[in-house]
Enzyme design. Structure first.
Site, short mmCIF file in Angstrom:
data_model
loop_
_atom_site.label_atom_id
_atom_site.label_comp_id
_atom_site.label_asym_id
_atom_site.label_seq_id
_atom_site.Cartn_x
_atom_site.Cartn_y
_atom_site.Cartn_z
N TYR A 190 48.68 39.94 40.02
CA TYR A 190 50.14 39.96 40.09
C TYR A 190 50.78 38.91 39.19
CZ TYR A 190 49.24 42.75 44.24
OH TYR A 190 48.79 43.72 45.10
N LYS A 209 34.67 40.81 45.36
CA LYS A 209 33.96 41.88 44.65
C LYS A 209 33.05 41.20 43.64
CE LYS A 209 33.48 46.34 43.73
NZ LYS A 209 32.78 47.24 44.64
N ASP A 251 35.09 46.84 49.19
CA ASP A 251 34.98 48.26 49.56
C ASP A 251 34.36 48.39 50.95
OD1 ASP A 251 32.91 47.07 48.18
OD2 ASP A 251 32.16 48.91 47.29
N ASP A 296 46.49 42.38 49.85
CA ASP A 296 47.65 43.26 49.94
C ASP A 296 47.23 44.57 50.62
OD1 ASP A 296 50.01 44.57 49.52
OD2 ASP A 296 50.02 44.39 47.35
N ASP A 318 47.48 45.67 54.99
CA ASP A 318 48.21 46.88 55.40
C ASP A 318 47.30 47.81 56.21
OD1 ASP A 318 50.68 46.36 54.39
OD2 ASP A 318 50.77 48.10 53.07
#
Ligand code: NAD
Length: 361
Positions: free
Chosen positions: A142, A192, A224, A248, A252
């Site tokens: 970001y 990751k 994942d 993020d 959610d």
């Protein structure tokens, strides 16, 4: 004790839900011997309409002068076509940056009263869910440079850079370990590192910081797998520590499996200065102005503000218990409605909570 709060109503359902949150925290604070004062400031689409900027400098000033910032939500279709610098969401990113907020704490808890609304298999839901995602807020794709849409080898190419400094990882890791110490003392760091160099550094630094937190159990998981485990066996998690992009998405996911976005609070904290407290959901333009929105995420964000922002845990507990009682009494907004319960609107739900705070002790 007197405490001062900056209110950012934002757009859509923002003003409706924040009004209920303000009444709830004012009542709870008063009950516990504290006085709250408030100053409103503009952010998001409302600020764009009034000043041409999604985050006017007066708003930053009003926030900096407060003990805590209480935000509802920003955005809406009216401003969707605006250029990226003039979008309501810029206000949100801007205020987090201006206040030096680098840690986003998002709890996801399955309240027994709402087990029926949980999206998980009943067997999985029965095992319960009580976790908190600690997400880094200032690094990652970001904010990393270079970024943009460029020409490369004659092709239009989108570029974003995943970027973390050692210090950026260290400070968020500390927040996660400190948070775990107040809970079940388990941190799962999600990365990751099988593919990304950023993640390899992430894992190395988290392991180094852990040396100061021997009482906390540390595990690591690829993102994942974490996305899958959240649905398969969420009870294994206590604190999930992760970066901005993965956080993020995972926060959610963790949030929505508990039932409704309308139930989930969050907070963003920095080293010093005021923290920012806001519901996880957006401005829900589809139901704005209809007195339909669920105000509980905003009210529970108010409870986080009382506990983490103003250090009045007894007032925070009053609010949380009052929410539970309203649900136990069978009151539901449309998003969490179940057969046999009483459907209420935003104002009525807020009133139920405030009545319950009033009845406490
Ligand atoms: P949203 O969270 O606003 O809404 C998603 C769905 O959930 C909608 O159907 C909405 O009606 C429902 N919903 C959300 N909050 C609810 C509540 N309190 N009670 C009942 N139902 C609720 O997400 P979206 O539709 O993707 O985005 C709408 C706008 O909000 C966009 O402009 C987006 O950029 C913005 N947004 C802002 C924030 C923020 O301010 N933190 C976060 C996410 C999205």
């Amino acid at each position: 004790m007197k405490k001062h709060i900056c209110l950012l109503e934002g757009d859509g359902i923002g003003p409706e839900i924040l009004a209920q949150g303000v009444d709830a925290i004012t009542t709870a604070a008063r009950k516990t011997g504290h006085e709250l004062t408030f100053a409103k400031a503009l952010i998001g689409g409302a600020a764009l309409d009034a000043t041409g900027e999604p985050l006017p400098s007066e708003t930053v000033e009003t926030c900096r002068n407060a003990d805590a910032v209480y935000l509802a939500a920003v955005g809406g279709p009216k401003w969707d076509a605006a250029n990226p610098e003039k979008r309501p969401e810029k206000g949100l990113l801007g205020i987090r940056k201006s206040l030096g907020l680098f840690a986003n704490l998002r709890p996801a808890m399955l309240m027994p009263e709402l087990a029926g609304a949980c999206l998980l298999h009943p067997k999985t839901a029965a095992e319960g869910l009580d976790l908190i995602v600690v997400r880094e807020l200032t690094g990652d794709v970001y904010f990393g440079e270079p970024r943009g849409i460029i020409m490369r080898d004659g092709l239009r190419t989108g570029v974003n850079t995943m970027l973390y400094t050692e210090e950026g990882i260290r400070r968020i890791a500390k927040v996660a370990f400190e948070t775990a110490r107040l809970r079940r003392k388990k941190v799962c760091s999600v990365d990751k590192s099988n593919v990304l160099e950023t993640s390899r550094l992430w894992r190395e630094v988290v392991i180094a910081v852990h040396k100061d937190y021997g009482d906390v159990e540390l595990s690591h998981m690829y993102v994942d797998n974490a996305a899958m485990q959240l649905v398969r066996a969420p009870s294994q998690f206590d604190v999930i520590l992760t970066g901005n992009l993965f956080g993020d998405i995972l926060s959610d996911e963790a949030a929505v499996i508990t039932g409704s976005l309308g139930m989930l609070p969050s907070s963003a904290l920095g080293d010093d200065g005021p923290g920012l407290f806001e519901p996880t959901h957006g401005s829900a333009p589809d139901i704005a102005g209809q007195d339909k929105a669920n105000p509980l995420a905003a009210i529970l964000s108010g409870a986080m503000l009382l506990r983490l922002g103003l250090n009045i845990p007894e007032a925070a507990s009053l609010v949380e218990n009052a929410v539970r009682q309203a649900l136990r009494d069978g009151f539901r907004t449309f998003d969490i409605m179940e057969p046999g319960k009483t459907l209420v609107g935003c104002r009525a739900m807020g009133q139920k909570v405030i009545e319950n705070i009033g009845k406490a002790y």
